[in-house]
Design a protein around this motif. Structure first.
Motif, PDB file in Angstrom:
ATOM      1  N   GLU A 186      41.191  24.972  51.359  1.00 51.32           N
ATOM      2  CA  GLU A 186      40.175  25.202  52.393  1.00 51.32           C
ATOM      3  C   GLU A 186      39.377  26.475  52.086  1.00 51.32           C
ATOM      4  O   GLU A 186      39.891  27.414  51.491  1.00 51.32           O
ATOM      5  CB  GLU A 186      40.872  25.348  53.750  1.00 51.32           C
ATOM      6  CG  GLU A 186      39.924  25.531  54.928  1.00 51.32           C
ATOM      7  CD  GLU A 186      40.654  25.741  56.246  1.00 51.32           C
ATOM      8  OE1 GLU A 186      40.027  25.512  57.303  1.00 51.32           O
ATOM      9  OE2 GLU A 186      41.846  26.125  56.228  1.00 51.32           O
ATOM     10  N   PHE A 187      38.110  26.478  52.523  1.00 50.48           N
ATOM     11  CA  PHE A 187      37.210  27.624  52.325  1.00 50.48           C
ATOM     12  C   PHE A 187      37.127  28.033  50.852  1.00 50.48           C
ATOM     13  O   PHE A 187      37.012  29.210  50.518  1.00 50.48           O
ATOM     14  CB  PHE A 187      37.635  28.813  53.198  1.00 50.48           C
ATOM     15  CG  PHE A 187      37.376  28.585  54.667  1.00 50.48           C
ATOM     16  CD1 PHE A 187      36.115  28.253  55.122  1.00 50.48           C
ATOM     17  CD2 PHE A 187      38.407  28.700  55.589  1.00 50.48           C
ATOM     18  CE1 PHE A 187      35.867  28.031  56.478  1.00 50.48           C
ATOM     19  CE2 PHE A 187      38.180  28.479  56.942  1.00 50.48           C
ATOM     20  CZ  PHE A 187      36.901  28.144  57.388  1.00 50.48           C
ATOM     21  N   LEU A 188      37.159  27.025  49.984  1.00 51.63           N
ATOM     22  CA  LEU A 188      37.100  27.260  48.547  1.00 51.63           C
ATOM     23  C   LEU A 188      35.862  28.052  48.138  1.00 51.63           C
ATOM     24  O   LEU A 188      35.908  28.865  47.209  1.00 51.63           O
ATOM     25  CB  LEU A 188      37.103  25.909  47.814  1.00 51.63           C
ATOM     26  CG  LEU A 188      36.947  25.968  46.298  1.00 51.63           C
ATOM     27  CD1 LEU A 188      38.208  26.504  45.663  1.00 51.63           C
ATOM     28  CD2 LEU A 188      36.582  24.590  45.736  1.00 51.63           C
ATOM     29  N   THR A 189      34.754  27.827  48.812  1.00 50.36           N
ATOM     30  CA  THR A 189      33.487  28.412  48.361  1.00 50.36           C
ATOM     31  C   THR A 189      33.195  29.784  48.957  1.00 50.36           C
ATOM     32  O   THR A 189      32.140  30.362  48.679  1.00 50.36           O
ATOM     33  CB  THR A 189      32.317  27.465  48.673  1.00 50.36           C
ATOM     34  OG1 THR A 189      32.311  27.157  50.073  1.00 50.36           O
ATOM     35  CG2 THR A 189      32.421  26.183  47.871  1.00 50.36           C
ATOM     36  N   THR A 190      34.106  30.335  49.756  1.00 50.12           N
ATOM     37  CA  THR A 190      33.823  31.646  50.352  1.00 50.12           C
ATOM     38  C   THR A 190      33.639  32.771  49.329  1.00 50.12           C
ATOM     39  O   THR A 190      32.956  33.756  49.643  1.00 50.12           O
ATOM     40  CB  THR A 190      34.907  32.047  51.377  1.00 50.12           C
ATOM     41  OG1 THR A 190      36.207  31.920  50.782  1.00 50.12           O
ATOM     42  CG2 THR A 190      34.813  31.182  52.627  1.00 50.12           C
TER      43      THR A 190
ATOM     44  N   THR B  69      47.689  22.601  49.852  1.00 48.54           N
ATOM     45  CA  THR B  69      47.574  23.852  49.116  1.00 48.54           C
ATOM     46  C   THR B  69      46.780  24.848  49.940  1.00 48.54           C
ATOM     47  O   THR B  69      46.104  24.483  50.896  1.00 48.54           O
ATOM     48  CB  THR B  69      46.921  23.662  47.733  1.00 48.54           C
ATOM     49  OG1 THR B  69      47.137  24.845  46.952  1.00 48.54           O
ATOM     50  CG2 THR B  69      45.428  23.401  47.847  1.00 48.54           C
ATOM     51  N   GLY B  70      46.888  26.127  49.537  1.00 50.80           N
ATOM     52  CA  GLY B  70      46.188  27.179  50.262  1.00 50.80           C
ATOM     53  C   GLY B  70      45.564  28.190  49.324  1.00 50.80           C
ATOM     54  O   GLY B  70      45.831  28.206  48.115  1.00 50.80           O
ATOM     55  N   THR B  71      44.740  29.032  49.876  1.00 53.35           N
ATOM     56  CA  THR B  71      44.114  30.106  49.120  1.00 53.35           C
ATOM     57  C   THR B  71      45.107  31.240  48.878  1.00 53.35           C
ATOM     58  O   THR B  71      45.986  31.510  49.690  1.00 53.35           O
ATOM     59  CB  THR B  71      42.904  30.658  49.888  1.00 53.35           C
ATOM     60  OG1 THR B  71      43.280  30.883  51.257  1.00 53.35           O
ATOM     61  CG2 THR B  71      41.740  29.687  49.847  1.00 53.35           C
ATOM     62  N   VAL B  72      44.927  31.906  47.730  1.00 51.27           N
ATOM     63  CA  VAL B  72      45.655  33.131  47.432  1.00 51.27           C
ATOM     64  C   VAL B  72      44.618  34.180  47.021  1.00 51.27           C
ATOM     65  O   VAL B  72      43.449  33.882  46.878  1.00 51.27           O
ATOM     66  CB  VAL B  72      46.722  32.922  46.331  1.00 51.27           C
ATOM     67  CG1 VAL B  72      47.687  31.828  46.741  1.00 51.27           C
ATOM     68  CG2 VAL B  72      46.076  32.580  44.988  1.00 51.27           C
ATOM     69  N   GLY B  73      45.044  35.410  46.831  1.00 48.26           N
ATOM     70  CA  GLY B  73      44.097  36.460  46.479  1.00 48.26           C
ATOM     71  C   GLY B  73      43.375  36.996  47.697  1.00 48.26           C
ATOM     72  O   GLY B  73      43.803  36.799  48.838  1.00 48.26           O
ATOM     73  N   SER B  74      42.241  37.677  47.479  1.00 49.30           N
ATOM     74  CA  SER B  74      41.521  38.274  48.602  1.00 49.30           C
ATOM     75  C   SER B  74      40.061  38.492  48.258  1.00 49.30           C
ATOM     76  O   SER B  74      39.680  38.584  47.077  1.00 49.30           O
ATOM     77  CB  SER B  74      42.153  39.613  48.997  1.00 49.30           C
ATOM     78  OG  SER B  74      41.986  40.557  47.955  1.00 49.30           O
TER      79      SER B  74
END
Length: 285
Positions: free
Chosen positions: A44-48, A206-211
């Protein structure tokens, strides 16, 4: 019938151009291709990260600028799906529909078609901070080998919507997610497991990692990819076909046996889908 799926633990990081984003995406697609994957899930929110490119003053873009990248995003993923002959679930991208912003999962077919599923349940933060609207229609997609649905993060926490997807033929739910702490992560993860048991289907999440230090509400991420199964004898005892290492940039891959779902639905240790008490509660079919 078996299908091979991969889920990407995608690292969010500050970038300077769309080309940097495209290179990171293609890296993961090429990695999945080396494993013979047929379906790849991004979070989710891959393109942020595109917001971190910034404006003329170097300030991060606001969320309502993400739709400006829709054409480039769709061209990138459509091209990769055709080139690598895969189904790509391109995480979610924020699009504009009338006066609404919709957090929308995208399915890119190898033949160039694009399927879209706006997030149906919107979190308080999405409403308050980003003025996000809600999708009103649930879709399932026949990909030839499997019937799938895309339910984003908070959506998976509502059992009714997954019942509806299963009733319409879905055998695999792809759940892109974005959570900023352990509490949010485990809400999504535990309910993904529950949905596999209730409906005797697979969930790929799956989810986002990093910042993204310059992008509001994307400064912290806590994520892990997993391919989850029903809890019955033909499947792993914990209902986990594969999972990643927490908060690492990586990809996980597993095979899903669709015929096995039919077998456990008819003669498994439990038959939760068949044994629904539709005389007592709504039959979502």
């Amino acid at each position: 019938m078996k299908i091979r799926v991969s889920a990407v633990q995608y690292e969010l990081r500050t970038i300077r151009s769309f080309e940097e984003f495209a290179a990171q995406v293609e890296h993961h697609v090429r990695t999945a291709e080396e494993f013979g994957t047929e379906y790849v899930l991004f979070p989710e929110f891959l393109t942020t990260p595109l917001l971190s490119i910034g404006d003329e003053q170097g300030k991060a873009l606001p969320i309502d600028r993400l739709p400006d990248f829709t054409g480039a995003y769709e061209a990138l993923f459509s091209g990769l799906a055709r080139q690598y002959k895969m189904h790509l679930i391109g995480g979610t991208h924020v699009i504009r529909e009338g006066d609404k912003l919709l957090n929308t999962a995208h399915l890119f077919f190898p033949d160039g078609r694009i399927g879209r599923q706006p997030k149906i349940h919107i979190t308080p933060t999405e409403v308050k901070e980003w003025n996000m609207g809600a999708g009103d229609v649930l879709q399932v997609f026949d990909t030839g080998k499997a019937v799938i649905a895309m339910l984003t993060c908070y959506d998976i926490e509502f059992p009714e919507i997954v019942r509806m997807a299963r009733a319409r033929g879905a055998d695999v739910i792809f759940c892109p997610s974005c959570t900023d702490d352990r509490h949010g992560f485990h809400r999504v993860r535990y309910t993904c497991h529950a949905r596999t048991i209730e409906n005797q289907l697979y969930v790929v999440t799956t989810g986002t990692v990093g910042s993204l230090p310059t992008v509001d509400f994307m400064r912290a991420n806590f994520g892990q990819a997993a391919v989850l199964t029903p809890n019955d004898i033909p499947f792993p005892p914990h209902g986990i076909a594969v999972q990643g290492e927490l908060n690492q940039d990586m990809i996980v891959t597993a095979d899903l046996d669709l015929q096995l779902l039919e077998e456990v639905r008819s003669r498994g240790s439990v038959t939760t889908w068949r044994d629904r008490r539709t005389d007592l509660y709504t039959d979502w079919s």
